[in-house]
Design a protein around this motif. Structure first.
Motif, PDB file in Angstrom:
ATOM      1  N   LEU A 275      41.912  25.098  11.990  1.00 48.56           N
ATOM      2  CA  LEU A 275      42.918  24.029  11.984  1.00 48.56           C
ATOM      3  C   LEU A 275      42.451  22.799  11.206  1.00 48.56           C
ATOM      4  O   LEU A 275      43.166  21.809  11.107  1.00 48.56           O
ATOM      5  CB  LEU A 275      43.276  23.642  13.423  1.00 48.56           C
ATOM      6  N   LEU A 276      41.245  22.844  10.695  1.00 47.94           N
ATOM      7  CA  LEU A 276      40.657  21.729   9.953  1.00 47.94           C
ATOM      8  C   LEU A 276      40.506  20.476  10.831  1.00 47.94           C
ATOM      9  O   LEU A 276      40.614  19.338  10.353  1.00 47.94           O
ATOM     10  CB  LEU A 276      41.454  21.408   8.677  1.00 47.94           C
ATOM     11  N   SER A 277      40.264  20.707  12.109  1.00 44.28           N
ATOM     12  CA  SER A 277      39.913  19.610  13.027  1.00 44.28           C
ATOM     13  C   SER A 277      39.040  20.171  14.132  1.00 44.28           C
ATOM     14  O   SER A 277      39.318  21.252  14.664  1.00 44.28           O
ATOM     15  CB  SER A 277      41.157  18.989  13.654  1.00 44.28           C
ATOM     16  N   ASP A 278      38.006  19.409  14.493  1.00 46.56           N
ATOM     17  CA  ASP A 278      37.158  19.801  15.633  1.00 46.56           C
ATOM     18  C   ASP A 278      37.804  19.390  16.962  1.00 46.56           C
ATOM     19  O   ASP A 278      37.251  19.660  18.028  1.00 46.56           O
ATOM     20  CB  ASP A 278      35.763  19.174  15.501  1.00 46.56           C
ATOM     21  N   GLN A 279      38.968  18.699  16.879  1.00 44.04           N
ATOM     22  CA  GLN A 279      39.662  18.183  18.065  1.00 44.04           C
ATOM     23  C   GLN A 279      38.759  17.275  18.896  1.00 44.04           C
ATOM     24  O   GLN A 279      38.905  17.157  20.101  1.00 44.04           O
ATOM     25  CB  GLN A 279      40.224  19.312  18.930  1.00 44.04           C
ATOM     26  N   LYS A 280      37.811  16.641  18.218  1.00 45.21           N
ATOM     27  CA  LYS A 280      36.939  15.678  18.895  1.00 45.21           C
ATOM     28  C   LYS A 280      37.238  14.279  18.351  1.00 45.21           C
ATOM     29  O   LYS A 280      38.131  14.106  17.523  1.00 45.21           O
ATOM     30  CB  LYS A 280      35.483  16.066  18.660  1.00 45.21           C
ATOM     31  N   PHE A 281      36.467  13.298  18.807  1.00 40.95           N
ATOM     32  CA  PHE A 281      36.778  11.897  18.530  1.00 40.95           C
ATOM     33  C   PHE A 281      35.626  11.235  17.784  1.00 40.95           C
ATOM     34  O   PHE A 281      34.476  11.378  18.180  1.00 40.95           O
ATOM     35  CB  PHE A 281      37.069  11.176  19.851  1.00 40.95           C
ATOM     36  N   HIS A 282      35.971  10.533  16.711  1.00 38.81           N
ATOM     37  CA  HIS A 282      34.954   9.878  15.897  1.00 38.81           C
ATOM     38  C   HIS A 282      35.467   8.509  15.471  1.00 38.81           C
ATOM     39  O   HIS A 282      36.666   8.330  15.259  1.00 38.81           O
ATOM     40  CB  HIS A 282      34.669  10.693  14.632  1.00 38.81           C
ATOM     41  N   ALA A 283      34.527   7.570  15.307  1.00 32.54           N
ATOM     42  CA  ALA A 283      34.912   6.238  14.825  1.00 32.54           C
ATOM     43  C   ALA A 283      34.672   6.176  13.333  1.00 32.54           C
ATOM     44  O   ALA A 283      33.556   6.428  12.872  1.00 32.54           O
ATOM     45  CB  ALA A 283      34.084   5.180  15.540  1.00 32.54           C
ATOM     46  N   ILE A 284      35.727   5.875  12.569  1.00 31.15           N
ATOM     47  CA  ILE A 284      35.513   5.706  11.137  1.00 31.15           C
ATOM     48  C   ILE A 284      35.925   4.297  10.689  1.00 31.15           C
ATOM     49  O   ILE A 284      36.023   4.025   9.502  1.00 31.15           O
ATOM     50  CB  ILE A 284      36.184   6.819  10.292  1.00 31.15           C
ATOM     51  N   ALA A 285      36.146   3.411  11.658  1.00 31.68           N
ATOM     52  CA  ALA A 285      36.360   1.979  11.355  1.00 31.68           C
ATOM     53  C   ALA A 285      37.511   1.708  10.396  1.00 31.68           C
ATOM     54  O   ALA A 285      37.361   0.960   9.426  1.00 31.68           O
ATOM     55  CB  ALA A 285      35.066   1.354  10.829  1.00 31.68           C
ATOM     56  N   ASP A 315      32.670   5.690  23.437  1.00 29.01           N
ATOM     57  CA  ASP A 315      33.901   6.190  22.807  1.00 29.01           C
ATOM     58  C   ASP A 315      34.726   5.083  22.149  1.00 29.01           C
ATOM     59  O   ASP A 315      35.844   5.323  21.679  1.00 29.01           O
ATOM     60  CB  ASP A 315      34.782   6.900  23.839  1.00 29.01           C
ATOM     61  N   ALA A 316      34.197   3.869  22.138  1.00 25.86           N
ATOM     62  CA  ALA A 316      34.970   2.758  21.579  1.00 25.86           C
ATOM     63  C   ALA A 316      35.327   3.039  20.122  1.00 25.86           C
ATOM     64  O   ALA A 316      34.462   3.449  19.336  1.00 25.86           O
ATOM     65  CB  ALA A 316      34.183   1.459  21.684  1.00 25.86           C
ATOM     66  N   TYR A 317      36.576   2.817  19.778  1.00 28.93           N
ATOM     67  CA  TYR A 317      37.126   2.929  18.413  1.00 28.93           C
ATOM     68  C   TYR A 317      37.088   4.355  17.868  1.00 28.93           C
ATOM     69  O   TYR A 317      37.246   4.569  16.672  1.00 28.93           O
ATOM     70  CB  TYR A 317      36.424   1.963  17.447  1.00 28.93           C
ATOM     71  N   ARG A 318      36.862   5.320  18.750  1.00 29.19           N
ATOM     72  CA  ARG A 318      36.920   6.707  18.288  1.00 29.19           C
ATOM     73  C   ARG A 318      38.348   7.238  18.390  1.00 29.19           C
ATOM     74  O   ARG A 318      39.042   6.969  19.378  1.00 29.19           O
ATOM     75  CB  ARG A 318      36.010   7.596  19.147  1.00 29.19           C
ATOM     76  N   PHE A 319      38.740   8.015  17.380  1.00 31.75           N
ATOM     77  CA  PHE A 319      40.063   8.641  17.367  1.00 31.75           C
ATOM     78  C   PHE A 319      39.912  10.115  17.042  1.00 31.75           C
ATOM     79  O   PHE A 319      38.895  10.531  16.469  1.00 31.75           O
ATOM     80  CB  PHE A 319      40.972   7.945  16.338  1.00 31.75           C
ATOM     81  N   ARG A 320      40.932  10.886  17.418  1.00 35.38           N
ATOM     82  CA  ARG A 320      40.844  12.330  17.222  1.00 35.38           C
ATOM     83  C   ARG A 320      40.876  12.693  15.740  1.00 35.38           C
ATOM     84  O   ARG A 320      41.653  12.126  14.977  1.00 35.38           O
ATOM     85  CB  ARG A 320      42.020  12.996  17.946  1.00 35.38           C
ATOM     86  N   THR A 321      40.074  13.662  15.354  1.00 37.09           N
ATOM     87  CA  THR A 321      40.092  14.148  13.966  1.00 37.09           C
ATOM     88  C   THR A 321      41.436  14.820  13.698  1.00 37.09           C
ATOM     89  O   THR A 321      41.786  15.788  14.377  1.00 37.09           O
ATOM     90  CB  THR A 321      38.983  15.194  13.740  1.00 37.09           C
ATOM     91  N   PRO A 322      42.190  14.335  12.712  1.00 42.22           N
ATOM     92  CA  PRO A 322      43.492  14.974  12.437  1.00 42.22           C
ATOM     93  C   PRO A 322      43.318  16.330  11.743  1.00 42.22           C
ATOM     94  O   PRO A 322      42.359  16.537  11.002  1.00 42.22           O
ATOM     95  CB  PRO A 322      44.196  13.997  11.491  1.00 42.22           C
ATOM     96  N   ASP A 394      30.783   6.372  13.144  1.00 38.85           N
ATOM     97  CA  ASP A 394      30.124   7.670  13.344  1.00 38.85           C
ATOM     98  C   ASP A 394      29.934   8.448  12.051  1.00 38.85           C
ATOM     99  O   ASP A 394      29.440   9.561  12.071  1.00 38.85           O
ATOM    100  CB  ASP A 394      30.973   8.566  14.268  1.00 38.85           C
ATOM    101  N   ILE A 395      30.408   7.899  10.952  1.00 40.19           N
ATOM    102  CA  ILE A 395      30.425   8.699   9.733  1.00 40.19           C
ATOM    103  C   ILE A 395      29.312   8.219   8.787  1.00 40.19           C
ATOM    104  O   ILE A 395      29.066   7.030   8.678  1.00 40.19           O
ATOM    105  CB  ILE A 395      31.828   8.644   9.087  1.00 40.19           C
ATOM    106  N   THR A 396      28.661   9.181   8.144  1.00 39.36           N
ATOM    107  CA  THR A 396      27.578   8.842   7.219  1.00 39.36           C
ATOM    108  C   THR A 396      28.168   8.641   5.823  1.00 39.36           C
ATOM    109  O   THR A 396      28.855   9.527   5.322  1.00 39.36           O
ATOM    110  CB  THR A 396      26.571  10.010   7.143  1.00 39.36           C
TER     111      THR A 396
END
Ligand code: HEC
Ligand code: HEC
Length: 438
Positions: A275-285, A315-322, A394-396
């Motif tokens: 589905l091209l999503s891990d269905q997890k949550f990451h902060a990308i600001a 989990d602050a500012y994390r959103f689900r990977t679309p 959370d992103i490099t």
């Protein structure tokens, strides 16, 4: 024979990369849908009868002409008029008092069996916590009998004040919500079942419905989910053909983008799996703006994302990977629609803090409403909030050349389904309530 040859050639040509590629989506990956239920769902999806003030439908914010979204960064809920970028917040005494705080996502492929969590912050998920199958904002008041997570989701816009329910005192539905969330649903179910055309359709389509009196919000939600799961299912893009073994399916540019996506650019570390999503949550600001997801004890116009649901500071500012199929059709991008273009959101991923500094307010697609201007960008003057926001990334950062970025954009375009714009049922031209269809 030809196909076999392709599969063989594919395995030989990409021995290392093929292992990292997800398997293609198959029929078995999707919920089975009864067409008679989907037909009822199609009508309900566009029927304003489901809103407290009978002035907005699901389709107003998730419209066929706008690939299942509304084309805005932050939309306008009940009380507005018009559609998509032309939707107006009204200007007289009925003017809206708040924008919808998050971007209306398109609904592509939500009928996949693997979908376990919905909403940008995942506040609805499959869970045994309350004994009704879901951990949701309705907690133990969510009814039993919902077919799947999309059916459960359909219940929430109905009770949301600014989306569909309306202001307290305006109608029975919004009044009932204040007492307890589940008091609103029977009122809406009754509105629907007393319309003879709906009543008959439910009796015909649902085994457990003998007379229209039996129709509850559960059947309404199940019909909506049957519609969403079948209507917005689409996976016949060039990339899908590639995954099925056609090594020629991608243009040279898109194929280089694919290699970056699954390699150097590390996109697939989050946009992973079929589905091209891990269905997890990451902060990308992403740049913050809009009224935010305020809570009774947190009235600041800000959106802390997943943290509001999990109560974990981490989990602050994390959103689900679309998910990304058909993403070229569904801008603006991100949980608040901060970027109008694919290149914009992509460049943001590569260097989030630089992108934050360079972002300009004119990128937000907000219908003009002068009386809301004071709140639209208020969060950006909150220096402490902005500092926290910048610390949580959370992103490099990845260094890519302009040519590589354009290859990645070409790959994202290669995720557009060949039949994305020809949907099985489409928008109905009229609905059983007789209310106007957006
Ligand atoms: C006023 C605009 C509006 C209306 C009306 C509306 N939605 Fe939405 N919808 C949204 C927004 C905004 C979100 C994202 C909210 C969030 O994640 O916090 C959303 C999220 C969703 C999702 C979850 C998608 C995902 O990927 O997590 C589904 C499914 C959905 N809506 C279906 C419906 C249905 C069914 C209706 C009608 C009963 C409806 N919507 C009415 C704006 C709207
Ligand atoms: C650390 C995890 C992570 C990585 C790595 C990542 N993304 Fe994302 N991506 C996300 C999240 C989370 C969002 C949504 C952010 C939000 O709404 O605040 C997103 C949003 C997007 C969107 C917008 C989709 C939409 O419907 O709004 C696109 C396009 C996208 N990513 C493409 C990429 C590409 C291309 C790469 C590789 C360069 C990549 N992503 C790498 C997590 C990631």
């Amino acid at each position: 024979m030809n196909r076999l040859f392709h599969i063989l050639a594919f395995c030989l040509a990409f021995p290392a990369v093929a292992g990292d590629m997800p398997p293609p989506l198959q029929d078995a990956d999707f919920l089975e849908v009864d067409p008679a239920k989907a037909k009822i769902g199609q009508l309900l999806f566009y029927d304003k009868i489901l809103s407290g003030n009978r002035n907005i439908a699901c389709g107003t914010c998730h419209h066929h002409d706008l690939a299942g979204g509304d084309g805005l960064s932050l939309g306008i809920g009940e009380g507005g008029a018009g559609l998509g970028p032309k939707r107006l917040p009204q200007t007289d005494t009925t003017r809206i008092i708040k924008r919808i705080p998050r971007n209306a996502p398109a609904l592509w492929n939500l009928g996949a069996r693997d979908i376990a969590v919905l909403f940008h912050d995942g506040r609805l998920e499959i869970s045994d916590l309350y004994g009704n199958g879901f951990n949701s904002p309705a907690e133990e008041w969510l009814p039993q009998g919902l077919d799947n997570i999309v059916a459960a989701q359909a219940l929430f816009p109905l009770t949301a004040r600014f989306e569909m329910a309306g202001d307290p005192g305006e109608n029975q539905v919004s009044g009932a919500v204040i007492d307890r969330i589940d008091y609103a649903w029977p009122i809406l179910a009754k509105r629907v079942r007393v319309i003879p055309e709906y009543g008959e359709m439910f009796v015909d389509a649902f085994d457990n419905i003998e007379t229209c009196e039996d129709v509850t919000i559960v059947e309404i939600a199940n019909a909506l989910s049957a519609f969403i799961a079948s209507e917005w299912r689409n996976h016949d893009s060039a990339f899908d053909r590639y995954l099925a073994g056609d090594t020629e399916a991608l243009s040279a540019e898109a194929d280089r983008g694919r290699a970056l996506f699954y390699g150097k650019a590390a996109c697939a570390s989050c946009h992973s799996g079929p589905l091209l999503s891990d269905q997890k949550f990451h902060a990308i600001a992403l740049p913050a703006f809009g009224p935010g997801k305020t809570r009774r004890f947190d009235p600041q116009p800000r959106d802390v994302g997943r943290m509001a649901e999990s109560d974990l500071l981490s989990d602050a500012y994390r959103f689900r990977t679309p998910m990304l199929r058909n993403v070229a059709l569904t801008g603006p991008y991100g949980h608040n629609g901060a970027y109008p273009t694919l290149e914009g959101i992509l460049r943001h991923h590569l260097a989030p803090l630089d992108a934050l500094d360079k972002w300009t307010r004119d990128q937000a697609r907000l219908p003009k409403a002068d009386w809301l201007a004071f709140v639209d960008f208020a969060v950006q003057s909150d220096h402490r909030e902005m500092a926290r926001h910048r610390r949580a990334v959370d992103i490099t950062p990845v260094d890519l050349s302009d040519a590589e970025i354009s290859d990645l954009v070409a790959f994202l375009h290669a995720l557009t389904g060949e039949t994305a714009l020809t949907r099985p049922l489409g928008r109905p031209s009229s609905v059983p309530s007789g209310l106007p269809v957006d």
